[in-house]
Design an enzyme around this catalytic site. Structure first.
Site, PDB file in Angstrom:
ATOM      1  CE  LYS A 198      29.839 -59.776  11.914  1.00 51.37           C
ATOM      2  NZ  LYS A 198      30.916 -59.447  12.861  1.00 51.37           N
ATOM      3  NE  ARG A 253      30.748 -51.107  16.979  1.00 45.66           N
ATOM      4  CZ  ARG A 253      30.607 -52.394  16.781  1.00 45.66           C
ATOM      5  NH1 ARG A 253      30.525 -52.875  15.557  1.00 45.66           N
ATOM      6  NH2 ARG A 253      30.582 -53.218  17.801  1.00 45.66           N
ATOM      7  NE  ARG A 313      30.311 -58.272  20.623  1.00 43.14           N
ATOM      8  CZ  ARG A 313      30.546 -56.994  20.311  1.00 43.14           C
ATOM      9  NH1 ARG A 313      30.713 -56.092  21.263  1.00 43.14           N
ATOM     10  NH2 ARG A 313      30.607 -56.634  19.060  1.00 43.14           N
ATOM     11  NE  ARG A 359      26.896 -53.472  19.042  1.00 44.47           N
ATOM     12  CZ  ARG A 359      27.296 -54.373  18.167  1.00 44.47           C
ATOM     13  NH1 ARG A 359      27.338 -54.068  16.876  1.00 44.47           N
ATOM     14  NH2 ARG A 359      27.644 -55.583  18.552  1.00 44.47           N
TER      15      ARG A 359
HETATM   16  P1  AP5 Z   1      31.893 -52.893  12.101  1.00 43.95           P
HETATM   17  O1  AP5 Z   1      31.643 -52.815  10.641  1.00 43.95           O
HETATM   18  O2  AP5 Z   1      30.906 -52.272  13.027  1.00 43.95           O
HETATM   19  O3  AP5 Z   1      32.199 -54.418  12.513  1.00 43.95           O
HETATM   20  P2  AP5 Z   1      31.238 -55.660  12.652  1.00 43.95           P
HETATM   21  O4  AP5 Z   1      31.945 -56.834  12.048  1.00 43.95           O
HETATM   22  O5  AP5 Z   1      29.870 -55.340  12.126  1.00 43.95           O
HETATM   23  O6  AP5 Z   1      31.272 -55.821  14.221  1.00 43.95           O
HETATM   24  P3  AP5 Z   1      30.095 -56.087  15.260  1.00 43.95           P
HETATM   25  O7  AP5 Z   1      30.629 -55.708  16.597  1.00 43.95           O
HETATM   26  O8  AP5 Z   1      28.820 -55.470  14.814  1.00 43.95           O
HETATM   27  O9  AP5 Z   1      29.996 -57.646  15.152  1.00 43.95           O
HETATM   28  P4  AP5 Z   1      29.322 -58.605  16.126  1.00 43.95           P
HETATM   29  O10 AP5 Z   1      29.292 -59.833  15.315  1.00 43.95           O
HETATM   30  O11 AP5 Z   1      29.973 -58.715  17.434  1.00 43.95           O
HETATM   31  O12 AP5 Z   1      27.915 -57.894  16.458  1.00 43.95           O
HETATM   32  P5  AP5 Z   1      26.439 -58.160  15.981  1.00 43.95           P
HETATM   33  O13 AP5 Z   1      25.721 -56.884  16.009  1.00 43.95           O
HETATM   34  O14 AP5 Z   1      26.410 -58.972  14.747  1.00 43.95           O
HETATM   35  O15 AP5 Z   1      33.342 -52.274  12.369  1.00 43.95           O
HETATM   36  C1  AP5 Z   1      33.823 -52.098  13.687  1.00 43.95           C
HETATM   37  C2  AP5 Z   1      34.545 -50.737  13.818  1.00 43.95           C
HETATM   38  O16 AP5 Z   1      35.757 -50.786  13.071  1.00 43.95           O
HETATM   39  C3  AP5 Z   1      33.750 -49.542  13.236  1.00 43.95           C
HETATM   40  O17 AP5 Z   1      33.978 -48.435  14.060  1.00 43.95           O
HETATM   41  C4  AP5 Z   1      34.337 -49.335  11.835  1.00 43.95           C
HETATM   42  O18 AP5 Z   1      34.286 -47.972  11.447  1.00 43.95           O
HETATM   43  C5  AP5 Z   1      35.779 -49.828  12.019  1.00 43.95           C
HETATM   44  N1  AP5 Z   1      36.299 -50.528  10.837  1.00 43.95           N
HETATM   45  C6  AP5 Z   1      35.626 -51.373  10.000  1.00 43.95           C
HETATM   46  N2  AP5 Z   1      36.450 -51.877   9.058  1.00 43.95           N
HETATM   47  C7  AP5 Z   1      37.683 -51.354   9.306  1.00 43.95           C
HETATM   48  C8  AP5 Z   1      38.961 -51.483   8.663  1.00 43.95           C
HETATM   49  N3  AP5 Z   1      39.121 -52.264   7.580  1.00 43.95           N
HETATM   50  N4  AP5 Z   1      40.003 -50.789   9.199  1.00 43.95           N
HETATM   51  C9  AP5 Z   1      39.834 -50.003  10.297  1.00 43.95           C
HETATM   52  N5  AP5 Z   1      38.652 -49.817  10.943  1.00 43.95           N
HETATM   53  C10 AP5 Z   1      37.590 -50.495  10.459  1.00 43.95           C
HETATM   54  O19 AP5 Z   1      25.904 -59.074  17.174  1.00 43.95           O
HETATM   55  C11 AP5 Z   1      25.751 -58.548  18.475  1.00 43.95           C
HETATM   56  C12 AP5 Z   1      25.188 -59.620  19.407  1.00 43.95           C
HETATM   57  O20 AP5 Z   1      23.886 -60.035  18.940  1.00 43.95           O
HETATM   58  C13 AP5 Z   1      25.997 -60.920  19.487  1.00 43.95           C
HETATM   59  O21 AP5 Z   1      27.034 -60.823  20.425  1.00 43.95           O
HETATM   60  C14 AP5 Z   1      24.915 -61.930  19.883  1.00 43.95           C
HETATM   61  O22 AP5 Z   1      24.622 -61.836  21.263  1.00 43.95           O
HETATM   62  C15 AP5 Z   1      23.700 -61.439  19.119  1.00 43.95           C
HETATM   63  N6  AP5 Z   1      23.575 -62.061  17.783  1.00 43.95           N
HETATM   64  C16 AP5 Z   1      23.635 -61.411  16.569  1.00 43.95           C
HETATM   65  N7  AP5 Z   1      23.459 -62.288  15.563  1.00 43.95           N
HETATM   66  C17 AP5 Z   1      23.285 -63.508  16.140  1.00 43.95           C
HETATM   67  C18 AP5 Z   1      23.081 -64.811  15.613  1.00 43.95           C
HETATM   68  N8  AP5 Z   1      23.022 -65.051  14.296  1.00 43.95           N
HETATM   69  N9  AP5 Z   1      22.964 -65.836  16.506  1.00 43.95           N
HETATM   70  C19 AP5 Z   1      23.015 -65.625  17.849  1.00 43.95           C
HETATM   71  N10 AP5 Z   1      23.213 -64.420  18.401  1.00 43.95           N
HETATM   72  C20 AP5 Z   1      23.342 -63.367  17.561  1.00 43.95           C
HETATM   73 MG    MG Z   2      27.961 -55.185  12.984  1.00 47.35          MG
END
Ligand code: AP5
Ligand code: MG
Ligand code: ZN
Length: 230
Positions: free
Chosen positions: A25, A139, A184, A173
């Site tokens: 994402k 990552r 998660r 992270r």
């Molecule tokens: P990356 O692009 O970083 O993936 P991502 O989908 O952004 O993953 P996140 O871990 O950030 O998602 P998340 O939903 O768990 O975390 P968030 O910060 O939103 O890619 C991952 C890795 O893979 C990178 O190293 C990249 O280079 C590589 N990559 C990407 N695409 C690739 C491909 N096609 N092929 C190979 N490699 C690839 O949320 C964190 C926490 O915040 C949650 O757990 C929750 O506690 C809280 N939170 C956030 N939003 C909310 C909400 N709306 N409601 C409640 N709690 C929330």
């Molecule tokens: Mg992310």
């Protein structure tokens, strides 16, 4: 009938990125942001910033995030509403990691209706859970500009130096440990995956096979973004 109100002609484009942890994402949001002049709005980043600044919301969110659970709708909505009210959000937004519950999705509908806007598309990044642990464990992110990298799939061109800004401080992270990643993923399947059907039912869903490499996923996302920003 698409179940949505019609947007005002100058309403900002609203693109939602749905997908489990590690789906890409953040990676894809940053690419779309540059190319289409949209603003990436990651509730994860906003929450991490609140935690780092030690705000009241950040203090309440920290333990939940460390355990891999979802922060309360109330906190997330307050942070998001505040961000949406800022002046750079005119052409459109990419909501990265929001909404994540049906309550958040309904609240977003209300927020957008009040602004004569609507969700143009929710893009579901479809991936295998097993591969996500690999993606997340490799990552790292530039501390200065937030550009994301991966030890194997997206290394920096020069070791330890950010391609985007030249920064040399890279961070990993706190919630990227394997046991937290499992929690998660569980939260995603229980609380967020139902949103795929929520947007599909109103004809506002696009699916992308996010097991492909970053460039190919990006090409498909760009085609969708072209359609909704046209
Ligand atoms: P990356 O692009 O970083 O993936 P991502 O989908 O952004 O993953 P996140 O871990 O950030 O998602 P998340 O939903 O768990 O975390 P968030 O910060 O939103 O890619 C991952 C890795 O893979 C990178 O190293 C990249 O280079 C590589 N990559 C990407 N695409 C690739 C491909 N096609 N092929 C190979 N490699 C690839 O949320 C964190 C926490 O915040 C949650 O757990 C929750 O506690 C809280 N939170 C956030 N939003 C909310 C909400 N709306 N409601 C409640 N709690 C929330
Ligand atoms: Mg992310
Ligand atoms: Zn950087």
């Amino acid at each position: 009938m698409d179940g949505q109100t019609h947007p005002a002609p100058d309403a900002p484009a609203v693109v939602i990125l749905l997908g489990p942890p590690g789906a890409g994402k953040g990676t894809q949001a940053r690419l779309l942001e540059k190319r289409f002049g949209l603003v990436q709005l990651s509730t994860g980043d906003l929450l991490r910033d609140a935690v780092a600044r030690g705000t009241e919301a950040g203090q309440a969110a920290k333990a939940v995030m460390d355990a891999g659970g979802l922060v309360s709708d109330e906190i997330v909505l307050a942070i998001l509403t505040d961000r949406l009210g800022q002046p750079d959000v005119t052409r459109g937004v990419i909501l990265d990691g929001f909404p994540r519950t049906t309550g958040q999705a309904r609240a977003l509908d209300d927020l957008l209706t009040a602004r004569a806007a609507r969700v143009d598309t929710a893009i579901s990044l479809e991936v295998d859970d097993a591969a996500m642990v690999d993606r997340i464990s490799g990552r790292f992110t530039c501390k200065d500009c937030g550009e994301g990298y991966h030890d194997r799939f997206k290394p920096t061109k020069a070791e330890g130096v950010c391609d985007a800004c030249g920064g040399t401080e890279m961070v990993r992270r706190a919630d990227d440990r394997p046991e937290t990643v499992a929690a998660r993923l569980e939260a995603y399947h229980a609380q967020t995956a139902p949103l795929v059907a929520y947007y599909e039912a109103r004809g506002a869903l696009d699916r992308v096979d996010a097991m492909q490499d970053i460039a190919e996923v990006s090409r498909q996302m760009a085609r969708i973004a072209e359609r909704v920003t046209a």
